[in-house]
Design a protein around this motif. Structure first.
Motif, short mmCIF file in Angstrom:
data_model
loop_
_atom_site.label_atom_id
_atom_site.label_comp_id
_atom_site.label_asym_id
_atom_site.label_seq_id
_atom_site.Cartn_x
_atom_site.Cartn_y
_atom_site.Cartn_z
N ASP A 55 0.92 -1.17 -0.08
CA ASP A 55 -0.17 -0.06 -0.13
C ASP A 55 0.86 1.15 0.03
N VAL A 56 0.34 2.25 -0.47
CA VAL A 56 1.02 3.64 -0.44
C VAL A 56 0.20 4.47 0.39
N TYR A 57 0.64 5.30 1.31
CA TYR A 57 0.14 6.06 2.07
C TYR A 57 0.90 7.62 1.86
N THR A 58 -0.19 8.48 1.30
CA THR A 58 0.45 9.83 1.16
C THR A 58 -0.60 10.80 1.41
N VAL A 59 -0.11 12.00 1.82
CA VAL A 59 -0.96 12.99 1.91
C VAL A 59 -1.55 13.59 0.65
N CYS A 60 -0.94 13.71 -0.39
CA CYS A 60 -1.37 14.17 -1.71
C CYS A 60 -0.82 13.52 -2.79
N ARG A 61 -1.56 13.37 -3.81
CA ARG A 61 -1.32 12.91 -5.20
C ARG A 61 -1.53 13.94 -6.25
N THR A 62 -0.58 14.13 -6.92
CA THR A 62 -0.88 14.97 -8.25
C THR A 62 -1.86 14.38 -9.25
N GLY A 63 -2.36 15.33 -9.93
CA GLY A 63 -3.43 14.82 -10.78
C GLY A 63 -3.10 14.40 -11.96
N ARG A 64 -1.58 14.13 -12.12
CA ARG A 64 -0.97 13.52 -13.62
C ARG A 64 -1.39 12.15 -13.95
N ASN A 65 -1.75 11.36 -12.99
CA ASN A 65 -2.04 9.97 -13.43
C ASN A 65 -3.60 9.43 -12.76
#
Length: 171
Positions: free
Chosen positions: A161-171
């Motif tokens: 799993d990946v836990y991240t606060v933010c994800r950019t909208g590129r994918n």
């Protein structure tokens, strides 16, 4: 385009204000305590925590310059939050090591991000858990996370799993 190497990605939001401002203060203005608020917020988006949380490591030179790793602080907060809810989660920031100093990923093209990181990471200890989570503040192209996932798959990790606060909208 290849599918990502992780199984699930959990994030709070896209990379926009007010979270972008919080993350920039966390990373670049020495406000490491913001990781606690961000980690608590992130923990609410993760229904089944992994037993092992692995913060994305910094190279020692960047760690020395910054004096802390924001991913460590996020991981420790997630560990505390999950364990308060009767989970048995452990955060270990010694298993993954960044062995190669690379240019910061911010501002690099997608293709350069992928080649920039080749040979940058090493797994320093055996991993018994089959389900782990990588934690980082922002996932942009996923190059860093994908590379770490490939290394984890080589040592037998089955679910990532990946836990991240933010994800950019590129994918």
């Amino acid at each position: 385009m290849h599918p990502p190497q992780w199984d699930r990605l959990y994030c709070v939001s896209d990379y926009s204000d007010p979270l972008r401002e919080y993350i920039n203060k966390l990373k670049y203005a020495q406000q490491f305590w913001l990781a606690q608020d961000l980690g608590v917020l992130l923990s609410k988006h993760i229904p089944e925590p992994a037993p092992l949380i692995l913060p994305v490591p910094l190279h020692w030179k960047r760690f020395w310059w910054r004096s802390y790793n924001q991913s460590d602080h996020l991981g420790w907060t997630l560990e505390r939050e999950f364990n308060l809810k009767s989970s048995t989660t452990h955060c270990n920031n010694k298993i993954l090591k960044r062995v190669k100093a690379t240019r910061p990923q911010q501002g690099l093209s997608r293709s350069f991000r992928q080649t920039n990181l080749l040979g940058a990471f090493k797994i320093t200890q055996p991993i018994k858990e089959k389900h782990v989570a990588l934690v980082d503040d922002v996932v942009t192209t996923g190059a860093t996370i994908n590379l770490l996932c490939m290394e984890l798959r080589k040592v037998g990790v089955e679910r990532i799993d990946v836990y991240t606060v933010c994800r950019t909208g590129r994918n």
